[in-house]
Design a protein around this motif. Structure first.
Motif, PDB file in Angstrom:
ATOM      1  N   GLU A 136       0.797  -1.226   0.000  1.00  0.00           N
ATOM      2  CA  GLU A 136       0.000   0.000   0.000  1.00  0.00           C
ATOM      3  C   GLU A 136       0.830   1.276   0.000  1.00  0.00           C
ATOM      4  OE1 GLU A 136      -3.531  -0.097   2.620  1.00  0.00           O
ATOM      5  OE2 GLU A 136      -2.870  -2.109   3.139  1.00  0.00           O
ATOM      6  N   VAL A 137       1.975   1.260   0.665  1.00  0.00           N
ATOM      7  CA  VAL A 137       2.776   2.463   0.809  1.00  0.00           C
ATOM      8  C   VAL A 137       4.234   2.137   0.498  1.00  0.00           C
ATOM      9  CG1 VAL A 137       3.615   4.207   2.430  1.00  0.00           C
ATOM     10  CG2 VAL A 137       1.247   3.441   2.562  1.00  0.00           C
ATOM     11  N   VAL A 138       4.835   2.919  -0.367  1.00  0.00           N
ATOM     12  CA  VAL A 138       6.268   2.800  -0.665  1.00  0.00           C
ATOM     13  C   VAL A 138       6.880   4.171  -0.440  1.00  0.00           C
ATOM     14  CG1 VAL A 138       7.998   2.195  -2.388  1.00  0.00           C
ATOM     15  CG2 VAL A 138       5.813   0.985  -2.368  1.00  0.00           C
ATOM     16  N   MET A 139       7.737   4.286   0.566  1.00  0.00           N
ATOM     17  CA  MET A 139       8.332   5.566   0.924  1.00  0.00           C
ATOM     18  C   MET A 139       9.843   5.446   1.037  1.00  0.00           C
ATOM     19  SD  MET A 139       5.921   7.312   3.833  1.00  0.00           S
ATOM     20  CE  MET A 139       4.269   7.917   3.457  1.00  0.00           C
ATOM     21  N   ALA A 140      10.534   6.561   0.849  1.00  0.00           N
ATOM     22  CA  ALA A 140      11.982   6.610   1.024  1.00  0.00           C
ATOM     23  C   ALA A 140      12.317   7.678   2.060  1.00  0.00           C
ATOM     24  CB  ALA A 140      12.669   6.934  -0.300  1.00  0.00           C
ATOM     25  N   MET A 141      13.107   7.283   3.083  1.00  0.00           N
ATOM     26  CA  MET A 141      13.521   8.261   4.088  1.00  0.00           C
ATOM     27  C   MET A 141      14.520   9.238   3.507  1.00  0.00           C
ATOM     28  SD  MET A 141      13.903   6.392   7.794  1.00  0.00           S
ATOM     29  CE  MET A 141      14.660   7.866   8.483  1.00  0.00           C
ATOM     30  N   ASN A 142      15.497   8.705   2.806  1.00  0.00           N
ATOM     31  CA  ASN A 142      16.533   9.531   2.189  1.00  0.00           C
ATOM     32  C   ASN A 142      16.526   9.246   0.701  1.00  0.00           C
ATOM     33  OD1 ASN A 142      17.912   8.390   5.019  1.00  0.00           O
ATOM     34  ND2 ASN A 142      17.967  10.589   4.771  1.00  0.00           N
ATOM     35  N   GLY A 143      17.080  10.144  -0.086  1.00  0.00           N
ATOM     36  CA  GLY A 143      16.984   9.954  -1.527  1.00  0.00           C
ATOM     37  C   GLY A 143      15.526  10.101  -1.929  1.00  0.00           C
ATOM     38  N   SER A 144      15.122   9.392  -2.961  1.00  0.00           N
ATOM     39  CA  SER A 144      13.730   9.463  -3.403  1.00  0.00           C
ATOM     40  C   SER A 144      13.437   8.239  -4.239  1.00  0.00           C
ATOM     41  CB  SER A 144      13.489  10.727  -4.241  1.00  0.00           C
ATOM     42  OG  SER A 144      14.307  10.701  -5.400  1.00  0.00           O
ATOM     43  N   ILE A 145      12.169   8.012  -4.474  1.00  0.00           N
ATOM     44  CA  ILE A 145      11.776   6.994  -5.444  1.00  0.00           C
ATOM     45  C   ILE A 145      11.838   7.655  -6.810  1.00  0.00           C
ATOM     46  CG2 ILE A 145       9.928   5.457  -6.187  1.00  0.00           C
ATOM     47  CD1 ILE A 145       8.904   5.548  -3.302  1.00  0.00           C
ATOM     48  N   HIS A 146      12.579   7.102  -7.738  1.00  0.00           N
ATOM     49  CA  HIS A 146      12.761   7.727  -9.046  1.00  0.00           C
ATOM     50  C   HIS A 146      11.405   8.067  -9.649  1.00  0.00           C
ATOM     51  CE1 HIS A 146      17.036   7.115  -9.099  1.00  0.00           C
ATOM     52  NE2 HIS A 146      16.904   5.820  -8.900  1.00  0.00           N
ATOM     53  N   GLY A 147      11.272   9.304 -10.087  1.00  0.00           N
ATOM     54  CA  GLY A 147      10.033   9.726 -10.732  1.00  0.00           C
ATOM     55  C   GLY A 147       8.967  10.172  -9.760  1.00  0.00           C
ATOM     56  N   GLU A 148       9.190   9.955  -8.454  1.00  0.00           N
ATOM     57  CA  GLU A 148       8.201  10.328  -7.443  1.00  0.00           C
ATOM     58  C   GLU A 148       8.353  11.814  -7.133  1.00  0.00           C
ATOM     59  OE1 GLU A 148       5.298  10.488  -4.905  1.00  0.00           O
ATOM     60  OE2 GLU A 148       5.780   8.531  -5.739  1.00  0.00           O
ATOM     61  N   PRO A 149       7.288  12.613  -7.269  1.00  0.00           N
ATOM     62  CA  PRO A 149       7.418  14.045  -7.061  1.00  0.00           C
ATOM     63  C   PRO A 149       7.680  14.430  -5.613  1.00  0.00           C
ATOM     64  CG  PRO A 149       5.122  13.453  -7.420  1.00  0.00           C
ATOM     65  CD  PRO A 149       5.930  12.227  -7.698  1.00  0.00           C
ATOM     66  N   ARG A 150       7.296  13.587  -4.672  1.00  0.00           N
ATOM     67  CA  ARG A 150       7.502  13.936  -3.277  1.00  0.00           C
ATOM     68  C   ARG A 150       8.987  13.936  -2.923  1.00  0.00           C
ATOM     69  NH1 ARG A 150       3.560  14.181   0.427  1.00  0.00           N
ATOM     70  NH2 ARG A 150       1.467  13.529  -0.180  1.00  0.00           N
ATOM     71  N   PRO A 151       9.395  14.864  -2.058  1.00  0.00           N
ATOM     72  CA  PRO A 151      10.775  14.830  -1.568  1.00  0.00           C
ATOM     73  C   PRO A 151      10.930  13.681  -0.581  1.00  0.00           C
ATOM     74  CG  PRO A 151       9.532  16.519  -0.419  1.00  0.00           C
ATOM     75  CD  PRO A 151       8.624  15.967  -1.489  1.00  0.00           C
ATOM     76  N   PRO A 152      12.157  13.379  -0.160  1.00  0.00           N
ATOM     77  CA  PRO A 152      12.339  12.333   0.845  1.00  0.00           C
ATOM     78  C   PRO A 152      11.676  12.730   2.158  1.00  0.00           C
ATOM     79  CG  PRO A 152      14.362  13.568   0.511  1.00  0.00           C
ATOM     80  CD  PRO A 152      13.419  13.985  -0.574  1.00  0.00           C
ATOM     81  N   LEU A 153      11.448  11.758   3.015  1.00  0.00           N
ATOM     82  CA  LEU A 153      10.830  12.040   4.301  1.00  0.00           C
ATOM     83  C   LEU A 153      11.716  12.905   5.195  1.00  0.00           C
ATOM     84  CD1 LEU A 153       9.264   8.610   5.354  1.00  0.00           C
ATOM     85  CD2 LEU A 153       8.046  10.736   4.908  1.00  0.00           C
ATOM     86  N   VAL A 154      13.023  12.735   5.049  1.00  0.00           N
ATOM     87  CA  VAL A 154      13.973  13.378   5.951  1.00  0.00           C
ATOM     88  C   VAL A 154      14.961  14.214   5.143  1.00  0.00           C
ATOM     89  CG1 VAL A 154      15.754  12.989   7.684  1.00  0.00           C
ATOM     90  CG2 VAL A 154      13.765  11.467   7.577  1.00  0.00           C
ATOM     91  N   SER A 155      15.167  15.444   5.551  1.00  0.00           N
ATOM     92  CA  SER A 155      16.137  16.316   4.879  1.00  0.00           C
ATOM     93  C   SER A 155      17.433  16.363   5.678  1.00  0.00           C
ATOM     94  CB  SER A 155      15.577  17.732   4.731  1.00  0.00           C
ATOM     95  OG  SER A 155      16.553  18.600   4.189  1.00  0.00           O
ATOM     96  N   GLU A 156      18.555  16.192   4.977  1.00  0.00           N
ATOM     97  CA  GLU A 156      19.865  16.251   5.620  1.00  0.00           C
ATOM     98  C   GLU A 156      20.500  17.632   5.523  1.00  0.00           C
ATOM     99  OE1 GLU A 156      21.198  13.598   7.287  1.00  0.00           O
ATOM    100  OE2 GLU A 156      19.300  12.585   6.864  1.00  0.00           O
TER     101      GLU A 156
END
Length: 332
Positions: free
Chosen positions: A144-164
């Motif tokens: 149901e949910v695919v998220m990335a804490m750092n980096g991003s999912i290629h093509g996914e407009p959302r930024p990562p969950l965590v900013s460094e």
């Protein structure tokens, strides 16, 4: 039981002398069932005696989804900070009734696709980015949910969950008063680029805002001789570097070792600031100034974003708001 087969609810029912329906009602805590307390106790005692564990598949069918969140780790060393974050994520997801299961991509681990197909998790939380096709395959299979804490999912407009970026910015602001030329100690491990590059961007941004030269970036290996070469290059620069923002405490400790190797010392010859406040930071010579991140609050925030998404709630597009402080010691 010692037959080696899985204990079932039917076994519990026979042991307790009740129906399978009663076992299901008791163990699943089904509301509005008028089952005497003595019967409930008998069922729980029978289940404990037999070592009964409810089937994850059956539980998923009952709930309409899996209770598993699969955490994907890149091929990073699992040291103090990452280990602490994994434990805090485990605790944070448990507060929402979810089980956090970690899979590392370090070889010779089984391919990722085999893992998520076997688990059919409700959500996948990656600490790194992963390819479009993998994410699409997961979602097509019902994750149901695919998220990335750092980096991003290629093509996914959302930024990562965590900013460094804020980490590097905080380091740079701390040093920028007395130091007009900063260096950046980059880690000698390519897999850490997803963290190191945005931290460096934060340093660059502050230098630009304050009218300072571009930071002098040097890759620093975790050995005294190699780090000494970076130190010599910083000191020989024109203008010379007098303050260094290190990717993390391990790299900062290497810089301190490089200084010592050259008969130099922080902060007199070169100020150094790290990240993470690992246990050895306070024991360094001199004790290391470092950025501290509230990883417990971070884990709770990440878990909340995943759970809110699972529950169909709209979540903010921007990264989580992190909490940081600087542990000021003698190195900077």
């Amino acid at each position: 039981m010692s037959s080696g087969r899985r204990v079932t609810s039917a076994d519990v029912a026979r042991e307790a002398g009740v129906s399978r329906a009663t076992v299901s009602y008791v163990l699943n805590d089904v509301p509005h069932q008028k089952i005497p307390e003595a019967t409930r106790q008998r069922v729980w005692e029978a289940a404990a005696r037999l070592g009964y564990a409810p089937s994850a598949a059956a539980r998923s069918l009952r709930m309409g989804r899996s209770e598993i969140v699969l955490g994907l780790l890149p091929d990073w060393p699992i040291e103090q900070v990452l280990g602490r974050l994994i434990q805090q994520l485990t605790n944070a997801f448990a507060e929402h009734g979810l089980t956090f299961v970690v899979h590392s991509s370090a070889r010779p681990a089984r391919p990722l696709r085999e893992i998520w197909k076997a688990m059919t998790p409700a959500a996948v939380l990656s600490l790194h980015e992963f390819a479009d096709l993998e994410a699409e395959a997961m979602q097509a299979a019902g994750v149901e949910v695919v998220m990335a804490m750092n980096g991003s999912i290629h093509g996914e407009p959302r930024p990562p969950l965590v900013s460094e970026q804020p980490i590097g910015a905080l380091q740079a602001r701390h040093l920028a008063g007395p130091h007009r030329r900063l260096g950046y100690a980059y880690p000698d491990l390519a897999g850490l680029d997803v963290l190191a590059q945005p931290r460096l961007d934060g340093v660059r941004k502050v230098c630009a805002e304050l009218g300072l030269p571009e930071p002098d970036v040097r890759t620093v290996p975790l050995d005294a001789r190699g780090a000494a070469e970076a130190v010599k290059a910083w000191l020989a620069a024109d203008p010379s570097v007098t303050g260094v923002c290190a990717f993390n405490d391990d790299v900062a400790l290497a810089v301190l070792a490089g200084l010592s190797h050259l008969g130099l010392r922080a902060p007199h010859d070169l100020a150094v600031i790290g990240v993470d406040d690992i246990s050895t930071a306070a024991l360094a010579v001199p004790p290391l100034t470092t950025v501290v991140r509230d990883t417990d609050a971070l884990a709770r925030g990440v878990a909340r974003r995943v759970v809110d998404t699972l529950n169909g709630r709209e979540i903010p597009a921007e990264p989580l708001q992190d909490e940081f402080l600087i542990r000021v010691r003698e190195s900077a």
